[in-house]
Scaffold this motif. Sequence first.
Motif, PDB file in Angstrom:
ATOM      1  N   MET A  63       9.724  31.112  24.743  1.00  0.00           N
ATOM      2  CA  MET A  63       9.761  31.013  26.207  1.00  0.00           C
ATOM      3  C   MET A  63      11.179  30.988  26.765  1.00  0.00           C
ATOM      4  SD  MET A  63       6.585  30.998  27.006  1.00  0.00           S
ATOM      5  CE  MET A  63       6.460  30.367  28.673  1.00  0.00           C
ATOM      6  N   GLY A  64      12.159  30.954  25.909  1.00  0.00           N
ATOM      7  CA  GLY A  64      13.540  30.810  26.367  1.00  0.00           C
ATOM      8  C   GLY A  64      14.148  32.121  26.845  1.00  0.00           C
ATOM      9  N   PRO A  65      15.366  32.032  27.359  1.00  0.00           N
ATOM     10  CA  PRO A  65      16.063  33.235  27.832  1.00  0.00           C
ATOM     11  C   PRO A  65      16.227  34.245  26.704  1.00  0.00           C
ATOM     12  CG  PRO A  65      17.280  31.225  28.393  1.00  0.00           C
ATOM     13  CD  PRO A  65      16.162  30.817  27.494  1.00  0.00           C
ATOM     14  N   GLY A  66      16.050  35.509  27.029  1.00  0.00           N
ATOM     15  CA  GLY A  66      16.233  36.554  26.027  1.00  0.00           C
ATOM     16  C   GLY A  66      14.977  36.912  25.278  1.00  0.00           C
ATOM     17  N   SER A  67      13.918  36.105  25.436  1.00  0.00           N
ATOM     18  CA  SER A  67      12.663  36.432  24.748  1.00  0.00           C
ATOM     19  C   SER A  67      11.806  37.306  25.651  1.00  0.00           C
ATOM     20  CB  SER A  67      11.874  35.164  24.426  1.00  0.00           C
ATOM     21  OG  SER A  67      12.693  34.258  23.746  1.00  0.00           O
ATOM     22  N   GLU A  68      11.031  38.154  25.028  1.00  0.00           N
ATOM     23  CA  GLU A  68      10.046  38.935  25.786  1.00  0.00           C
ATOM     24  C   GLU A  68       8.960  37.961  26.244  1.00  0.00           C
ATOM     25  OE1 GLU A  68       9.105  42.379  27.487  1.00  0.00           O
ATOM     26  OE2 GLU A  68      10.820  42.080  26.163  1.00  0.00           O
ATOM     27  N   PRO A  69       8.738  37.803  27.563  1.00  0.00           N
ATOM     28  CA  PRO A  69       7.813  36.759  28.015  1.00  0.00           C
ATOM     29  C   PRO A  69       6.399  36.954  27.435  1.00  0.00           C
ATOM     30  CG  PRO A  69       9.016  37.689  29.861  1.00  0.00           C
ATOM     31  CD  PRO A  69       9.312  38.552  28.676  1.00  0.00           C
ATOM     32  N   PRO A  70       5.913  35.999  26.640  1.00  0.00           N
ATOM     33  CA  PRO A  70       4.598  36.174  26.024  1.00  0.00           C
ATOM     34  C   PRO A  70       3.445  36.017  27.016  1.00  0.00           C
ATOM     35  CG  PRO A  70       5.506  34.028  25.429  1.00  0.00           C
ATOM     36  CD  PRO A  70       6.559  34.739  26.220  1.00  0.00           C
ATOM     37  N   LEU A  71       3.755  35.547  28.234  1.00  0.00           N
ATOM     38  CA  LEU A  71       2.700  35.337  29.232  1.00  0.00           C
ATOM     39  C   LEU A  71       2.639  36.466  30.259  1.00  0.00           C
ATOM     40  CD1 LEU A  71       3.354  31.548  30.002  1.00  0.00           C
ATOM     41  CD2 LEU A  71       1.987  32.551  28.164  1.00  0.00           C
ATOM     42  N   ALA A  72       3.456  37.495  30.069  1.00  0.00           N
ATOM     43  CA  ALA A  72       3.575  38.552  31.085  1.00  0.00           C
ATOM     44  C   ALA A  72       2.206  39.143  31.434  1.00  0.00           C
ATOM     45  CB  ALA A  72       4.516  39.639  30.595  1.00  0.00           C
ATOM     46  N   GLY A  73       1.897  39.169  32.716  1.00  0.00           N
ATOM     47  CA  GLY A  73       0.672  39.786  33.197  1.00  0.00           C
ATOM     48  C   GLY A  73      -0.556  38.905  33.138  1.00  0.00           C
ATOM     49  N   LYS A  74      -0.411  37.683  32.611  1.00  0.00           N
ATOM     50  CA  LYS A  74      -1.587  36.811  32.490  1.00  0.00           C
ATOM     51  C   LYS A  74      -2.000  36.306  33.873  1.00  0.00           C
ATOM     52  CE  LYS A  74      -1.759  34.760  28.494  1.00  0.00           C
ATOM     53  NZ  LYS A  74      -1.971  33.938  27.311  1.00  0.00           N
ATOM     54  N   PRO A  75      -3.287  36.317  34.202  1.00  0.00           N
ATOM     55  CA  PRO A  75      -3.696  35.848  35.530  1.00  0.00           C
ATOM     56  C   PRO A  75      -3.519  34.336  35.673  1.00  0.00           C
ATOM     57  CG  PRO A  75      -5.621  36.408  34.217  1.00  0.00           C
ATOM     58  CD  PRO A  75      -4.423  36.817  33.413  1.00  0.00           C
ATOM     59  N   ALA A  76      -2.975  33.923  36.802  1.00  0.00           N
ATOM     60  CA  ALA A  76      -2.673  32.508  37.017  1.00  0.00           C
ATOM     61  C   ALA A  76      -2.801  32.161  38.493  1.00  0.00           C
ATOM     62  CB  ALA A  76      -1.259  32.199  36.535  1.00  0.00           C
ATOM     63  N   VAL A  77      -3.192  30.918  38.744  1.00  0.00           N
ATOM     64  CA  VAL A  77      -3.238  30.397  40.114  1.00  0.00           C
ATOM     65  C   VAL A  77      -2.418  29.116  40.169  1.00  0.00           C
ATOM     66  CG1 VAL A  77      -4.684  29.440  41.941  1.00  0.00           C
ATOM     67  CG2 VAL A  77      -5.497  31.414  40.629  1.00  0.00           C
ATOM     68  N   LEU A  78      -1.535  29.040  41.146  1.00  0.00           N
ATOM     69  CA  LEU A  78      -0.813  27.801  41.451  1.00  0.00           C
ATOM     70  C   LEU A  78      -1.409  27.212  42.719  1.00  0.00           C
ATOM     71  CD1 LEU A  78       1.574  25.743  41.337  1.00  0.00           C
ATOM     72  CD2 LEU A  78       2.904  27.432  42.647  1.00  0.00           C
ATOM     73  N   VAL A  79      -1.925  25.994  42.608  1.00  0.00           N
ATOM     74  CA  VAL A  79      -2.369  25.239  43.781  1.00  0.00           C
ATOM     75  C   VAL A  79      -1.272  24.240  44.098  1.00  0.00           C
ATOM     76  CG1 VAL A  79      -4.016  23.540  44.648  1.00  0.00           C
ATOM     77  CG2 VAL A  79      -4.815  25.439  43.204  1.00  0.00           C
ATOM     78  N   THR A  80      -0.764  24.273  45.331  1.00  0.00           N
ATOM     79  CA  THR A  80       0.206  23.244  45.689  1.00  0.00           C
ATOM     80  C   THR A  80      -0.173  22.635  47.035  1.00  0.00           C
ATOM     81  OG1 THR A  80       2.552  22.672  45.819  1.00  0.00           O
ATOM     82  CG2 THR A  80       1.922  24.813  46.739  1.00  0.00           C
ATOM     83  N   VAL A  81      -0.008  21.326  47.132  1.00  0.00           N
ATOM     84  CA  VAL A  81      -0.396  20.607  48.354  1.00  0.00           C
ATOM     85  C   VAL A  81       0.801  19.794  48.842  1.00  0.00           C
ATOM     86  CG1 VAL A  81      -2.811  20.474  47.621  1.00  0.00           C
ATOM     87  CG2 VAL A  81      -1.290  18.545  47.170  1.00  0.00           C
ATOM     88  N   ARG A  82       0.812  19.624  50.176  1.00  0.00           N
ATOM     89  CA  ARG A  82       1.914  18.878  50.780  1.00  0.00           C
ATOM     90  C   ARG A  82       1.334  17.952  51.847  1.00  0.00           C
ATOM     91  NH1 ARG A  82       3.871  24.188  49.828  1.00  0.00           N
ATOM     92  NH2 ARG A  82       3.310  25.098  51.828  1.00  0.00           N
ATOM     93  N   GLY A  83       1.865  16.762  51.908  1.00  0.00           N
ATOM     94  CA  GLY A  83       1.391  15.817  52.920  1.00  0.00           C
ATOM     95  C   GLY A  83       1.759  16.252  54.316  1.00  0.00           C
ATOM     96  N   GLY A  84       2.933  16.841  54.462  1.00  0.00           N
ATOM     97  CA  GLY A  84       3.424  17.268  55.763  1.00  0.00           C
ATOM     98  C   GLY A  84       3.229  18.752  55.979  1.00  0.00           C
ATOM     99  N   ASN A  85       4.025  19.290  56.911  1.00  0.00           N
ATOM    100  CA  ASN A  85       3.911  20.701  57.244  1.00  0.00           C
ATOM    101  C   ASN A  85       5.321  21.286  57.363  1.00  0.00           C
ATOM    102  OD1 ASN A  85       3.568  23.210  58.763  1.00  0.00           O
ATOM    103  ND2 ASN A  85       1.458  22.525  59.035  1.00  0.00           N
ATOM    104  N   TYR A  86       5.529  22.367  56.639  1.00  0.00           N
ATOM    105  CA  TYR A  86       6.870  22.940  56.524  1.00  0.00           C
ATOM    106  C   TYR A  86       6.911  24.374  57.038  1.00  0.00           C
ATOM    107  CZ  TYR A  86       7.550  18.800  53.753  1.00  0.00           C
ATOM    108  OH  TYR A  86       7.629  17.486  53.366  1.00  0.00           O
ATOM    109  N   SER A  87       5.918  24.750  57.813  1.00  0.00           N
ATOM    110  CA  SER A  87       5.854  26.151  58.229  1.00  0.00           C
ATOM    111  C   SER A  87       6.947  26.469  59.244  1.00  0.00           C
ATOM    112  CB  SER A  87       4.456  26.491  58.778  1.00  0.00           C
ATOM    113  OG  SER A  87       4.099  25.571  59.757  1.00  0.00           O
TER     114      SER A  87
END
Length: 217
Positions: free
Chosen positions: A118-142
Amino acid sequence: MSLFRLDASIRVEGSASREIADIVEAEWRAGNPAAPVTRRHVGTEPLPATAWGAAVAGAYLPADQRTPEQAEALALAATLTDELVDAEALLFAVPLYNFGVAQHFKSWVDLVITDPRMGPGSEPPLAGKPAVLVTVRGGNYSAGTPREGWDHATGWMQRVLADVWQLDLRVVEREFTLVGVNPALDAFADLADQLKATAEREAAEHGRLLSSSRVAA
Ligand SMILES: Cc1cc2nc3c(=O)[nH]c(=O)nc-3n(C[C@H](O)[C@H](O)[C@H](O)COP(=O)(O)O)c2cc1C
């Protein structure tokens, strides 16, 4: 199709990030009734705080010269990386804390990056894998809000997950989770309801995409 899920909230009861991630997972589950799920609760079961430093130092040494602590830290990094590499879909649920990246998520990322795959210079082994990031915030930053630009977490997380690790990433964001908790935000009740409904709808959509072999472009 196996799923890896990481939760970084420091609480279980009432966690908005878990609630949204549960929707993603349920939609993924509907398409994968018997598939395994690997879970990391980094907020409530944190990784050892000394592991990253030991892993970084140990990575500079030949295996037979590492201290037991360094070897253990690098073995943990390898286990964390295996969990990512072995899964066919990835789900991350990470709140905003103190305007920055949740420390347990940052520690997890830092440790994963000590693994040679996973370090710099390696071919990313996760390339193209489907992923979802859920992030929540108490406030509003729009845009146009007093704290526009104060969220220093979401951009960093996207940078690592989508650009460095090259995941096929979708992001679900829910803001104003503190409406109904902090009376100073009572005036935003309707907006908070709308934002919650939008996040829930997006979570369901992205969960369905996760359950197919590849997230659509
Ligand atoms: C210690 C702490 C720090 C927080 N800092 C922020 C912050 O900087 N900005 C923000 O919008 N919300 C902040 N929050 C609110 C959380 O983002 C919000 O409660 C979120 O819903 C937490 O995720 P969870 O519901 O999954 O536990 C903070 C909450 C805690 C407990």
